[in-house]
Scaffold this motif. Structure first.
Motif, PDB file in Angstrom:
ATOM      1  N   ASN A 104       0.843  -1.189   0.000  1.00 10.11           N
ATOM      2  CA  ASN A 104       0.000   0.000   0.000  1.00 10.11           C
ATOM      3  C   ASN A 104       0.881   1.242   0.000  1.00 10.11           C
ATOM      4  OD1 ASN A 104      -1.974   1.930   0.287  1.00 10.11           O
ATOM      5  ND2 ASN A 104      -2.581   1.326   2.365  1.00 10.11           N
ATOM      6  N   ALA A 105       0.802   2.033  -1.087  1.00  9.28           N
ATOM      7  CA  ALA A 105       1.594   3.266  -1.167  1.00  9.28           C
ATOM      8  C   ALA A 105       0.735   4.490  -0.902  1.00  9.28           C
ATOM      9  CB  ALA A 105       2.242   3.371  -2.551  1.00  9.28           C
ATOM     10  N   THR A 106      -0.470   4.295  -0.352  1.00  6.64           N
ATOM     11  CA  THR A 106      -1.370   5.414  -0.053  1.00  6.64           C
ATOM     12  C   THR A 106      -1.446   5.616   1.462  1.00  6.64           C
ATOM     13  OG1 THR A 106      -3.437   4.162   0.229  1.00  6.64           O
ATOM     14  CG2 THR A 106      -2.718   4.632  -2.028  1.00  6.64           C
ATOM     15  N   THR A 107      -2.248   6.607   1.851  1.00  7.20           N
ATOM     16  CA  THR A 107      -2.458   6.878   3.293  1.00  7.20           C
ATOM     17  C   THR A 107      -3.699   6.164   3.814  1.00  7.20           C
ATOM     18  OG1 THR A 107      -3.666   8.901   2.728  1.00  7.20           O
ATOM     19  CG2 THR A 107      -1.290   9.110   3.125  1.00  7.20           C
ATOM     20  N   ARG A 108      -4.364   5.384   2.988  1.00  9.10           N
ATOM     21  CA  ARG A 108      -5.577   4.673   3.404  1.00  9.10           C
ATOM     22  C   ARG A 108      -5.200   3.360   4.084  1.00  9.10           C
ATOM     23  NH1 ARG A 108      -8.836   4.443  -2.097  1.00  9.10           N
ATOM     24  NH2 ARG A 108      -6.725   4.621  -2.961  1.00  9.10           N
ATOM     25  N   ALA A 109      -5.556   3.209   5.285  1.00 14.30           N
ATOM     26  CA  ALA A 109      -5.178   2.033   6.074  1.00 14.30           C
ATOM     27  C   ALA A 109      -5.978   0.807   5.639  1.00 14.30           C
ATOM     28  CB  ALA A 109      -5.423   2.300   7.570  1.00 14.30           C
ATOM     29  N   GLY A 110      -5.333  -0.364   5.669  1.00 11.45           N
ATOM     30  CA  GLY A 110      -5.997  -1.630   5.396  1.00 11.45           C
ATOM     31  C   GLY A 110      -6.201  -1.939   3.923  1.00 11.45           C
ATOM     32  N   LEU A 111      -5.752  -1.074   3.038  1.00 12.71           N
ATOM     33  CA  LEU A 111      -5.994  -1.255   1.604  1.00 12.71           C
ATOM     34  C   LEU A 111      -5.231  -2.456   1.048  1.00 12.71           C
ATOM     35  CD1 LEU A 111      -7.657   0.083  -0.598  1.00 12.71           C
ATOM     36  CD2 LEU A 111      -5.684   1.490  -1.176  1.00 12.71           C
ATOM     37  N   ALA A 112      -4.023  -2.668   1.521  1.00 12.68           N
ATOM     38  CA  ALA A 112      -3.225  -3.786   1.029  1.00 12.68           C
ATOM     39  C   ALA A 112      -3.856  -5.116   1.424  1.00 12.68           C
ATOM     40  CB  ALA A 112      -1.801  -3.684   1.577  1.00 12.68           C
ATOM     41  N   LYS A 113      -4.313  -5.220   2.688  1.00 15.25           N
ATOM     42  CA  LYS A 113      -4.909  -6.475   3.155  1.00 15.25           C
ATOM     43  C   LYS A 113      -6.190  -6.795   2.409  1.00 15.25           C
ATOM     44  CE  LYS A 113      -6.473  -8.891   7.319  1.00 15.25           C
ATOM     45  NZ  LYS A 113      -7.689  -9.409   6.663  1.00 15.25           N
ATOM     46  N   ASN A 131       2.934  -2.069   3.917  1.00 16.73           N
ATOM     47  CA  ASN A 131       3.163  -0.741   3.344  1.00 16.73           C
ATOM     48  C   ASN A 131       4.257  -0.816   2.268  1.00 16.73           C
ATOM     49  OD1 ASN A 131       1.285   0.534   5.039  1.00 16.73           O
ATOM     50  ND2 ASN A 131       2.807   0.731   6.684  1.00 16.73           N
ATOM     51  N   ALA A 132       4.177   0.077   1.301  1.00 15.41           N
ATOM     52  CA  ALA A 132       5.135   0.096   0.193  1.00 15.41           C
ATOM     53  C   ALA A 132       6.497   0.582   0.668  1.00 15.41           C
ATOM     54  CB  ALA A 132       4.611   1.003  -0.919  1.00 15.41           C
ATOM     55  N   PRO A 133       7.559   0.159  -0.021  1.00 16.40           N
ATOM     56  CA  PRO A 133       8.897   0.664   0.298  1.00 16.40           C
ATOM     57  C   PRO A 133       8.948   2.185   0.157  1.00 16.40           C
ATOM     58  CG  PRO A 133       9.027  -1.247  -1.139  1.00 16.40           C
ATOM     59  CD  PRO A 133       7.584  -0.858  -1.081  1.00 16.40           C
ATOM     60  N   ALA A 134       9.915   2.790   0.809  1.00 18.28           N
ATOM     61  CA  ALA A 134      10.014   4.258   0.844  1.00 18.28           C
ATOM     62  C   ALA A 134      10.091   4.869  -0.555  1.00 18.28           C
ATOM     63  CB  ALA A 134      11.233   4.666   1.680  1.00 18.28           C
ATOM     64  N   ARG A 135      10.717   4.190  -1.491  1.00 15.23           N
ATOM     65  CA  ARG A 135      10.858   4.773  -2.842  1.00 15.23           C
ATOM     66  C   ARG A 135       9.523   4.855  -3.581  1.00 15.23           C
ATOM     67  NH1 ARG A 135      12.630   0.381  -6.970  1.00 15.23           N
ATOM     68  NH2 ARG A 135      12.144  -1.583  -5.902  1.00 15.23           N
ATOM     69  N   PHE A 136       8.487   4.163  -3.086  1.00 11.54           N
ATOM     70  CA  PHE A 136       7.163   4.209  -3.713  1.00 11.54           C
ATOM     71  C   PHE A 136       6.111   4.853  -2.813  1.00 11.54           C
ATOM     72  CE2 PHE A 136       9.013   0.365  -5.836  1.00 11.54           C
ATOM     73  CZ  PHE A 136       8.995   0.861  -7.120  1.00 11.54           C
ATOM     74  N   ASP A 137       6.349   4.921  -1.517  1.00 16.33           N
ATOM     75  CA  ASP A 137       5.340   5.385  -0.568  1.00 16.33           C
ATOM     76  C   ASP A 137       4.854   6.794  -0.892  1.00 16.33           C
ATOM     77  OD1 ASP A 137       3.676   5.231   1.647  1.00 16.33           O
ATOM     78  OD2 ASP A 137       5.205   6.020   3.023  1.00 16.33           O
ATOM     79  N   GLN A 138       3.545   6.899  -1.164  1.00 18.12           N
ATOM     80  CA  GLN A 138       2.872   8.159  -1.487  1.00 18.12           C
ATOM     81  C   GLN A 138       3.460   8.850  -2.717  1.00 18.12           C
ATOM     82  OE1 GLN A 138       2.052  10.757   1.903  1.00 18.12           O
ATOM     83  NE2 GLN A 138       2.392   9.061   3.354  1.00 18.12           N
ATOM     84  N   ILE A 145       1.225   0.065  -9.607  1.00 18.99           N
ATOM     85  CA  ILE A 145       2.391  -0.378 -10.366  1.00 18.99           C
ATOM     86  C   ILE A 145       2.529  -1.879 -10.149  1.00 18.99           C
ATOM     87  CG2 ILE A 145       4.911  -0.337 -10.515  1.00 18.99           C
ATOM     88  CD1 ILE A 145       4.871   2.592  -9.850  1.00 18.99           C
ATOM     89  N   LEU A 146       2.686  -2.604 -11.245  1.00 17.07           N
ATOM     90  CA  LEU A 146       2.943  -4.036 -11.183  1.00 17.07           C
ATOM     91  C   LEU A 146       4.420  -4.220 -11.491  1.00 17.07           C
ATOM     92  CD1 LEU A 146      -0.161  -5.412 -13.116  1.00 17.07           C
ATOM     93  CD2 LEU A 146       0.054  -4.796 -10.695  1.00 17.07           C
ATOM     94  N   LEU A 147       5.158  -4.760 -10.527  1.00 21.31           N
ATOM     95  CA  LEU A 147       6.608  -4.838 -10.637  1.00 21.31           C
ATOM     96  C   LEU A 147       7.082  -6.279 -10.507  1.00 21.31           C
ATOM     97  CD1 LEU A 147       9.221  -3.079 -10.793  1.00 21.31           C
ATOM     98  CD2 LEU A 147       9.230  -3.091  -8.277  1.00 21.31           C
ATOM     99  N   GLY A 148       7.992  -6.695 -11.412  1.00 16.19           N
ATOM    100  CA  GLY A 148       8.489  -8.060 -11.366  1.00 16.19           C
ATOM    101  C   GLY A 148       9.801  -8.210 -12.093  1.00 16.19           C
ATOM    102  N   ALA A 179       8.153 -14.046  -7.917  1.00 17.29           N
ATOM    103  CA  ALA A 179       7.051 -13.272  -7.337  1.00 17.29           C
ATOM    104  C   ALA A 179       6.987 -11.873  -7.953  1.00 17.29           C
ATOM    105  CB  ALA A 179       7.221 -13.172  -5.825  1.00 17.29           C
ATOM    106  N   VAL A 180       5.792 -11.324  -8.001  1.00 12.35           N
ATOM    107  CA  VAL A 180       5.590  -9.978  -8.533  1.00 12.35           C
ATOM    108  C   VAL A 180       4.934  -9.110  -7.465  1.00 12.35           C
ATOM    109  CG1 VAL A 180       5.440 -10.714 -10.939  1.00 12.35           C
ATOM    110  CG2 VAL A 180       3.375 -10.664  -9.549  1.00 12.35           C
ATOM    111  N   ASP A 181       5.106  -7.798  -7.600  1.00  8.89           N
ATOM    112  CA  ASP A 181       4.560  -6.858  -6.618  1.00  8.89           C
ATOM    113  C   ASP A 181       3.367  -6.099  -7.198  1.00  8.89           C
ATOM    114  OD1 ASP A 181       6.691  -7.650  -5.086  1.00  8.89           O
ATOM    115  OD2 ASP A 181       7.902  -5.848  -5.520  1.00  8.89           O
ATOM    116  N   LEU A 182       2.362  -5.915  -6.384  1.00  8.30           N
ATOM    117  CA  LEU A 182       1.260  -5.024  -6.697  1.00  8.30           C
ATOM    118  C   LEU A 182       1.343  -3.871  -5.708  1.00  8.30           C
ATOM    119  CD1 LEU A 182      -1.413  -3.954  -7.751  1.00  8.30           C
ATOM    120  CD2 LEU A 182      -2.594  -5.703  -6.406  1.00  8.30           C
ATOM    121  N   ILE A 183       1.754  -2.697  -6.210  1.00  7.50           N
ATOM    122  CA  ILE A 183       1.924  -1.519  -5.356  1.00  7.50           C
ATOM    123  C   ILE A 183       0.766  -0.567  -5.640  1.00  7.50           C
ATOM    124  CG2 ILE A 183       3.506   0.305  -4.643  1.00  7.50           C
ATOM    125  CD1 ILE A 183       5.774  -1.325  -5.958  1.00  7.50           C
ATOM    126  N   ILE A 184      -0.107  -0.421  -4.665  1.00 11.47           N
ATOM    127  CA  ILE A 184      -1.349   0.342  -4.856  1.00 11.47           C
ATOM    128  C   ILE A 184      -1.071   1.838  -4.806  1.00 11.47           C
ATOM    129  CG2 ILE A 184      -3.657   0.756  -3.944  1.00 11.47           C
ATOM    130  CD1 ILE A 184      -3.514  -2.053  -2.692  1.00 11.47           C
TER     131      ILE A 184
END
Length: 216
Positions: A104-113, A131-138, A145-148, A179-184
């Motif tokens: 989750n790269a947003t400020t909305r809690a629980g979105l990733a789960k 939560n998303a890594p710092a380079r993607f957070d917000q 972003i779909l990353l793999g 594995a691939v990442d889904l970064i919201i």
């Protein structure tokens, strides 16, 4: 001069029978007529020969080219559009073969789960959730972003993209594992409806040709 002597003979000939002697002017007229015919024929042959030479040096004229162009028109079948251009049915994995890390790269809690739970219901394997890594957070303004790894570009990423059709697909050099990442991102609202996503996966695995397109 006898009245039976033809005019212009000067009395040199006398008619003794019932036929007149032949006149030389008739031969001249016949020769003139033959000369005219011969001249016309010669001009016709010269003109025909000229056209043949032109045809040889110009490569057969424009008619043949036009016919060749029309004959070369080809109809191409246009494949149905899909998120994975260039991916083949044999190379595409099923959702159960894809492990997805949801961040989750947003400020909305629980979105990733919540997103991870929905993907699990649709058959995907779930890896890390948080939560998303710092380079993607917000820092993601779009949907996601779909990353793999590079190997996922025409395999796992296109299949996962059917669940978020507006997501940006990227690869990461030197990345290990499948594995691939889904970064919201901030524009994310919800996943693509499950029925629509299922149809997209089917089209992705077995693209059907549309109407033929004629090109000339």
């Amino acid at each position: 001069m006898s009245m039976l002597t033809p005019p212009g003979m000067g009395g040199q000939y006398r008619i003794t029978g019932d036929k007149y002697p032949r006149m030389r002017p008739r031969r001249r007229r016949a020769r003139l007529a033959l000369s005219v015919v011969a001249s016309v024929t010669a001009l016709g042959l010269v003109g025909w020969g000229t056209l043949q030479l032109i045809d040889v040096f110009t490569g057969g004229g424009g008619t043949a080219s036009a016919a060749g162009s029309a004959g070369d028109c080809v109809k191409h079948a246009v494949a149905s559009a899909s998120p994975a251009a260039g991916a083949t049915a044999a190379a595409l994995p099923k959702p159960a073969q894809i492990t997805v890390n949801v961040y989750n790269a947003t400020t909305r809690a629980g979105l990733a789960k919540d997103t991870a739970d929905e993907l699990k219901k649709r058959g995907f394997k779930i890896g890390d959730v948080g939560n998303a890594p710092a380079r993607f957070d917000q820092k993601i303004k779009g949907t996601a972003i779909l990353l793999g790894p590079a190997t996922a570009l025409k395999t796992s990423l296109p299949v996962l993209a059917t669940q978020l059709t507006a997501a940006d697909q990227r690869t990461e050099a030197g990345r290990k594992g499948a594995a691939v990442d889904l970064i919201i991102g901030n524009a994310f609202k919800t996943l693509t409806p499950q029925a629509t996503a299922a149809k997209a996966i089917t089209a992705l695995s077995d693209p059907q040709p549309k109407a033929s397109k004629k090109t000339c």
